[in-house]
Design a protein around this motif. Structure first.
Motif, PDB file in Angstrom:
ATOM      1  N   SER A   1      -7.565  -4.339   6.374  1.00 35.75           N
ATOM      2  CA  SER A   1      -8.285  -3.055   6.359  1.00 35.75           C
ATOM      3  C   SER A   1      -9.364  -3.028   5.276  1.00 35.75           C
ATOM      4  O   SER A   1     -10.447  -2.507   5.461  1.00 35.75           O
ATOM      5  N   HIS A   2      -9.051  -3.599   4.127  1.00 33.32           N
ATOM      6  CA  HIS A   2      -9.994  -3.671   3.012  1.00 33.32           C
ATOM      7  C   HIS A   2      -9.411  -4.598   1.944  1.00 33.32           C
ATOM      8  O   HIS A   2      -8.273  -5.044   2.058  1.00 33.32           O
ATOM      9  N   GLU A   3     -10.230  -4.880   0.924  1.00 36.00           N
ATOM     10  CA  GLU A   3      -9.883  -5.981   0.020  1.00 36.00           C
ATOM     11  C   GLU A   3      -9.034  -5.581  -1.188  1.00 36.00           C
ATOM     12  O   GLU A   3      -8.751  -6.431  -2.043  1.00 36.00           O
TER      13      GLU A   3
ATOM     14  N   SER B   1      -6.173  -5.036  -3.800  1.00 35.13           N
ATOM     15  CA  SER B   1      -5.095  -6.012  -3.984  1.00 35.13           C
ATOM     16  C   SER B   1      -3.770  -5.548  -3.380  1.00 35.13           C
ATOM     17  O   SER B   1      -2.971  -6.376  -2.953  1.00 35.13           O
ATOM     18  N   ASP B   2      -3.535  -4.232  -3.316  1.00 32.37           N
ATOM     19  CA  ASP B   2      -2.258  -3.786  -2.733  1.00 32.37           C
ATOM     20  C   ASP B   2      -2.205  -4.054  -1.234  1.00 32.37           C
ATOM     21  O   ASP B   2      -1.171  -3.864  -0.609  1.00 32.37           O
ATOM     22  N   HIS B   3      -3.319  -4.520  -0.657  1.00 33.97           N
ATOM     23  CA  HIS B   3      -3.333  -4.821   0.774  1.00 33.97           C
ATOM     24  C   HIS B   3      -3.449  -6.313   1.079  1.00 33.97           C
ATOM     25  O   HIS B   3      -3.150  -6.732   2.192  1.00 33.97           O
ATOM     26  N   VAL B   4      -3.901  -7.103   0.116  1.00 37.82           N
ATOM     27  CA  VAL B   4      -4.159  -8.523   0.421  1.00 37.82           C
ATOM     28  C   VAL B   4      -3.436  -9.501  -0.511  1.00 37.82           C
ATOM     29  O   VAL B   4      -3.631 -10.705  -0.419  1.00 37.82           O
TER      30      VAL B   4
ATOM     31  N   ALA C   1       2.307   7.466   5.145  1.00 39.60           N
ATOM     32  CA  ALA C   1       2.278   6.141   4.523  1.00 39.60           C
ATOM     33  C   ALA C   1       1.539   6.166   3.188  1.00 39.60           C
ATOM     34  O   ALA C   1       0.917   7.164   2.824  1.00 39.60           O
ATOM     35  N   HIS C   2       1.636   5.027   2.485  1.00 39.71           N
ATOM     36  CA  HIS C   2       0.880   4.810   1.248  1.00 39.71           C
ATOM     37  C   HIS C   2       1.132   5.901   0.210  1.00 39.71           C
ATOM     38  O   HIS C   2       0.206   6.375  -0.460  1.00 39.71           O
ATOM     39  N   LEU C   3       2.398   6.310   0.067  1.00 43.13           N
ATOM     40  CA  LEU C   3       2.737   7.307  -0.952  1.00 43.13           C
ATOM     41  C   LEU C   3       2.655   6.689  -2.342  1.00 43.13           C
ATOM     42  O   LEU C   3       3.114   5.568  -2.564  1.00 43.13           O
TER      43      LEU C   3
HETATM   44 ZN   LIG Z   1      -4.091   0.928  -0.743  1.00 42.46          ZN
END
Ligand SMILES: [Zn+2]
Ligand SMILES: [Zn+2]
Length: 227
Positions: free
Chosen positions: A26-28, A30-33, A183-185
């Protein structure tokens, strides 16, 4: 999360990480990749990202499995049609997703500062809606973050509050979804019970009492939802 954690959590719901067909970024942030490089190396899974997002992932050019898409475009993975839409967030080219199969649509929108007309349009007609309910405004304001970070989270490039989600559900939501996942709380600035209560009130206020609301946790996966 780490690749090991992704593997463990997939196993806990009966899925094998080697069976993944693709990962869509979705985007770069750090919590996603964070676990993606190891996951790509270990499994050889195809990775979908916009060219701008891919350019922020230093390791990705050595990954032959990279497939790029432009934000706002559609593409197909197996029997799933993926539609992407731009969201307002402080990343280079952040997107949300709609996934369609056999007349059924699910939408996923996390990491967005506010709900634009385009987001509203894309979330419509979803059977399952995954939407971020990041923070409780009062908890954020009185919480431990430095003021600059509080400002960032609250900004139009930040994250959706429980209130913003409740306003959307009470005023703009088409009541189609039988399941909503919050999500993402934030661990610091929210509490699952508060997020759920705010969304529940909004959903009930428009007569959608039958809609199930799940709150996604940071430490374990949700139960599998059948559509
Ligand atoms: Zn995030
Ligand atoms: Zn983010």
């Amino acid at each position: 999360m780490s690749c090991r954690q992704i593997k463990r959590r997939l196993e806990s719901i009966g899925e094998d990480i080697r069976a993944l067909d693709a990962v869509i970024v979705s985007h770069e942030h750090s919590d996603h990749v964070r676990g993606l490089e190891v996951l790509a190396r270990q499994t050889g899974v195809r990775i979908f990202a916009t060219p701008l997002t891919a350019a922020r992932l230093s390791w990705i050019n050595s990954t032959p499995e990279l497939a790029t898409f432009e934000a706002g475009r559609r593409f197909v993975i197996g029997d799933l049609e993926i539609e992407t839409f731009t969201v307002s967030h402080d990343a280079i080219d952040p997107v949300g997703f709609c996934v369609r199969n056999n007349g059924c649509k699910i939408s996923i929108a996390t990491d967005l500062g506010y709900i634009t007309d385009s987001v509203r349009y894309h979330l419509a007609s979803s059977e399952l809606l995954v939407i971020e309910s990041n923070h409780d405004l009062e908890m954020l304001k009185s919480g431990p973050y430095p003021w600059e970070l509080k400002q960032r989270v609250m900004s139009r490039d930040g994250h959706l509050s429980n209130t913003a989600v409740a306003e959307y559900l009470a005023s703009d939501w088409d009541r189609r979804a039988r399941t909503i996942v919050l999500a993402h709380l934030s661990e610091n600035n929210n509490h699952p019970a508060i997020a759920e209560m705010d969304a529940r009130k909004a959903v009930d206020s428009v007569g959608a009492d039958a809609t199930t609301i799940f709150v996604a946790e940071q430490q374990r996966p949700l139960p599998v939802v059948e559509l």
